[in-house]
Enzyme design. Structure first.
Site, mmCIF file in Angstrom:
data_model
loop_
_atom_site.group_PDB
_atom_site.id
_atom_site.type_symbol
_atom_site.label_atom_id
_atom_site.label_comp_id
_atom_site.label_asym_id
_atom_site.label_seq_id
_atom_site.Cartn_x
_atom_site.Cartn_y
_atom_site.Cartn_z
ATOM 1 N N LYS A 12 15.075 24.133 -5.395
ATOM 2 C CA LYS A 12 16.326 24.773 -5.946
ATOM 3 C C LYS A 12 17.656 23.496 -5.882
ATOM 4 O O LYS A 12 17.701 22.949 -4.817
ATOM 5 C CB LYS A 12 16.673 26.077 -5.665
ATOM 6 C CG LYS A 12 17.226 26.262 -4.338
ATOM 7 C CD LYS A 12 18.675 25.966 -4.055
ATOM 8 C CE LYS A 12 18.826 26.204 -2.332
ATOM 9 N NZ LYS A 12 19.937 25.654 -2.082
ATOM 10 N N ASP A 142 17.750 32.821 0.093
ATOM 11 C CA ASP A 142 17.120 32.092 -1.126
ATOM 12 C C ASP A 142 15.890 32.665 -1.623
ATOM 13 O O ASP A 142 15.481 32.086 -2.724
ATOM 14 C CB ASP A 142 17.071 30.657 -0.799
ATOM 15 C CG ASP A 142 18.473 29.928 -0.400
ATOM 16 O OD1 ASP A 142 19.365 30.695 -0.882
ATOM 17 O OD2 ASP A 142 18.201 28.862 0.157
#
Ligand code: ATP
Length: 302
Positions: A12, A142
């Site tokens: 990401k 996350d």
């Protein structure tokens, strides 16, 4: 032969990473926009009598930084899922890793999310989406986003995720560093440098930019509050960002807590040119990736 399930786990980038001073529970409040990249790991789960983890990777991944026992986040994820369902099963987890370790790309978080999905399918646990997200949040801030993928808003400590529409293709040049940076160390340094930090929420400018396929508009809206902190710890990152922008990138940023640097480019051709320039300048590993891609998903049943 035992059945196996392989699940893809994407890296990401944070298009916006607003960080406030620590909350009473010690976590930093975040306001972030995540986006998955085509750079990914694959996790293969096979039922066994005992938990184990193996790493398959090229030489440019720092093998020594990969825990091979119970402290690997994939084993923690597997144990947590099994405990949630009250089953006493175990698995061998093979991680085919391309995401740099401790690179600020949330590779471990993505592996954890992939493990949850792989074992859920392998053992036909039929875990609800809500339960999967809650287990993911226990593993790390996350991890829920890694399940959801695409482009998404993250609030709380990053674990409360809502999808955002981003229909454009974003071209990124990814420059990993040879040695990772510890996320907790970067946050500790953030607290030293910015003891009174006020959380900067995601501005409308960024949300509007997501609706615009012109990457120049998005480039102008990127923000990472951890970037000055990572550059203070690794001054060479500032030089790398300047070099990438001189080479034609619209904007260079530190990824999350660093030290990977990411360069948003206008299109694929521009990304290829920036990559070539940075390789010629002596950077050992320079990749081109696009975003957004889907969150964790099965790629193989065997
Ligand atoms: P984040 O941005 O979420 O902090 P990161 O990309 O900086 O993550 P990771 O690659 O997720 O860092 O790894 C952080 C630490 O977690 C590493 O230093 C490593 O020792 C440990 N770790 C445990 N399991 C894994 C895994 N499966 N893959 C990578 N690192 C792992």
């Amino acid at each position: 032969m035992s059945a196996s399930v392989t699940v893809r786990a994407a890296a990401k980038v944070n298009l916006h990473l607003g960080v406030g001073r620590p909350r009473a529970d010690g976590f930093h409040p975040l306001a972030t926009v995540y986006q998955t990249l085509s750079l990914h790991d694959d996790v293969t789960a096979t039922t066994r009598d005992r938990w184990s983890v193996d790493l398959v990777c090229e030489d440019d991944i720092d093998r020594d930084a990969f825990p091979t026992g119970e402290d690997n986040i994939v084993v923690r994820a597997g144990r947590l899922l099994a405990a949630h369902h009250g089953v006493s099963r175990a698995a061998e987890l093979v991680v085919r890793k391309s995401i740099p370790i401790a690179g600020g790309l949330a590779g471990g978080s993505a592996d954890a999310a992939a493990t949850l999905v792989a074992l859920d399918r392998l053992w036909d646990l039929q875990t609800s989406d809500g339960d999967l997200l809650a287990i993911a949040a226990q593993l790390g801030s996350d991890v829920p986003f890694a399940l959801v993928g695409g482009t998404a808003l993250g609030v709380g400590r990053g674990e409360v995720v809502s999808p955002l529409l981003d229909e454009a293709t974003r071209w990124w040049v990814v420059v990993p560093a040879g040695t990772g940076l510890s996320t907790p160390a970067v946050y500790r340094h953030f607290d030293e440098l910015c003891p009174a930090a006020e959380l900067v929420t995601v501005p409308d400018e960024l949300l509007t930019a997501l609706a615009d396929p012109d990457n120049r508009v998005l480039a102008a809206a990127l923000r990472n509050d951890l970037e000055p902190v990572a550059i203070d710890l690794r001054p060479e990152l500032g030089e790398l960002i300047e070099a990438g922008e001189r080479a034609g990138a619209l904007r260079g940023i530190v990824s999350g807590s660093g030290p990977t640097c990411l360069f948003l480019c206008s299109d694929r051709g521009s990304a290829d040119r920036v990559r070539t320039t940075l390789l010629d300048a002596g950077h050992a590993r320079v990749l081109v990736a696009l975003g957004p891609v889907s969150g964790t998903h099965v790629v193989e049943y065997s």
